[in-house]
Structure formats: structure tokens, C-alpha cells
Design a protein around this motif. Structure first.
Motif, PDB file in Angstrom:
ATOM      1  N   ALA A   1      -1.987  -2.090   9.559  1.00 20.12           N
ATOM      2  CA  ALA A   1      -0.694  -2.620   9.106  1.00 20.12           C
ATOM      3  C   ALA A   1       0.224  -2.925  10.285  1.00 20.12           C
ATOM      4  CB  ALA A   1      -0.031  -1.639   8.149  1.00 20.12           C
ATOM      5  N   LYS A   2       0.177  -2.097  11.309  1.00 22.24           N
ATOM      6  CA  LYS A   2       1.003  -2.334  12.499  1.00 22.24           C
ATOM      7  C   LYS A   2       0.523  -3.570  13.253  1.00 22.24           C
ATOM      8  CE  LYS A   2       2.768  -0.064  16.628  1.00 22.24           C
ATOM      9  NZ  LYS A   2       2.741   1.147  17.448  1.00 22.24           N
ATOM     10  N   ALA A   3      -0.797  -3.734  13.339  1.00 20.92           N
ATOM     11  CA  ALA A   3      -1.370  -4.872  14.056  1.00 20.92           C
ATOM     12  C   ALA A   3      -1.214  -6.189  13.288  1.00 20.92           C
ATOM     13  CB  ALA A   3      -2.843  -4.627  14.349  1.00 20.92           C
ATOM     14  N   ALA A   4      -1.192  -6.093  11.961  1.00 18.05           N
ATOM     15  CA  ALA A   4      -1.094  -7.293  11.115  1.00 18.05           C
ATOM     16  C   ALA A   4      -0.085  -7.034   9.986  1.00 18.05           C
ATOM     17  CB  ALA A   4      -2.456  -7.653  10.553  1.00 18.05           C
ATOM     18  N   PRO A   5       1.201  -6.937  10.322  1.00 17.91           N
ATOM     19  CA  PRO A   5       2.199  -6.565   9.309  1.00 17.91           C
ATOM     20  C   PRO A   5       2.321  -7.547   8.151  1.00 17.91           C
ATOM     21  CG  PRO A   5       3.263  -7.281  11.347  1.00 17.91           C
ATOM     22  CD  PRO A   5       1.795  -7.187  11.621  1.00 17.91           C
ATOM     23  N   GLU A   6       1.920  -8.788   8.356  1.00 23.24           N
ATOM     24  CA  GLU A   6       2.017  -9.777   7.284  1.00 23.24           C
ATOM     25  C   GLU A   6       0.800  -9.783   6.360  1.00 23.24           C
ATOM     26  OE1 GLU A   6       0.176 -11.212  10.864  1.00 23.24           O
ATOM     27  OE2 GLU A   6       2.187 -10.469  10.634  1.00 23.24           O
TER      28      GLU A   6
END
Length: 104
Positions: free
Chosen positions: A34-39
């Protein structure tokens, strides 16, 4: 999954089905993605947690003796070559392969 029950409706529900030790590992994986790909959208696909962003970004799952991590890597020859030593037999990245390659 921890039980052979119904398909979980959310990643939270999936994670909750495991022991607290496994829950902690799965939640760490989830937060890292989630941090690496928040979208990215968090969903369940193939009965396991999935992050999607213009298609599947990564799947992960807990099993009796391991955690599976399944990045669908295709279309990037350089990346495919770089991960080849770590590729498992079912499209996963294998920590067993990683361990062997660094000790050989």
C-alpha cells in the motif's frame, strides 16, 4: 486460507482468518504494498489478497508452511531476466530460490 470456508470479501477478512503471528506478517506485506502503490485498489481475487492498478499488481497469500507472493511480471524482458533466479514454479517469487542463490 486458514479454513476451507467461504471466500473472504475483503483483505481484512482474509487476514483475520489466520493466527496472530501470520496476521502480523500479512499485514506487514499489505502495508508495504500500500505504501509503494497507494493508488492501487485492495481486493480479493482467486480467493487471495490482491492489489490492482490497471490490472493485477500483486497477489499474496498464507499457506500452512509459507507465505506466497505472486507478482504477475510480464512484458518487461529486463525485469523478467532479473527475477528469473527467484522465480517459483507457479509464477511466484520463491524465498527458497533467493536463499539458495545467495549461499551458492
Amino acid at each position: 486460507m486458514a479454513t476451507g470456508g467461504a471466500t473472504p470479501q475483503s483483505i481484512e477478512e482474509y487476514i483475520a482468518a489466520f493466527s496472530s503471528e501470520v496476521q502480523a506478517i500479512l499485514e506487514r506485506i499489505r502495508l508495504t504494498i500500500a505504501k509503494a502503490a497507494p493508488e492501487a485498489q485492495q481486493t480479493i481475487s482467486y480467493r487471495i489478497p490482491t492489489f490492482a492498478l490497471s490490472g493485477a499488481l500483486v497477489y499474496f497469500a498464507a499457506f500452512k508452511k509459507h507465505i506466497g507472493f505472486y507478482p504477475p511480471v510480464t512484458g518487461d524482458a529486463g525485469l523478467e531476466k532479473a527475477i528469473a533466479p527467484y522465480a517459483g514454479e507457479k509464477g511466484n517469487l520463491s524465498s527458497h530460490s533467493i536463499s539458495r542463490s545467495h549461499t551458492a
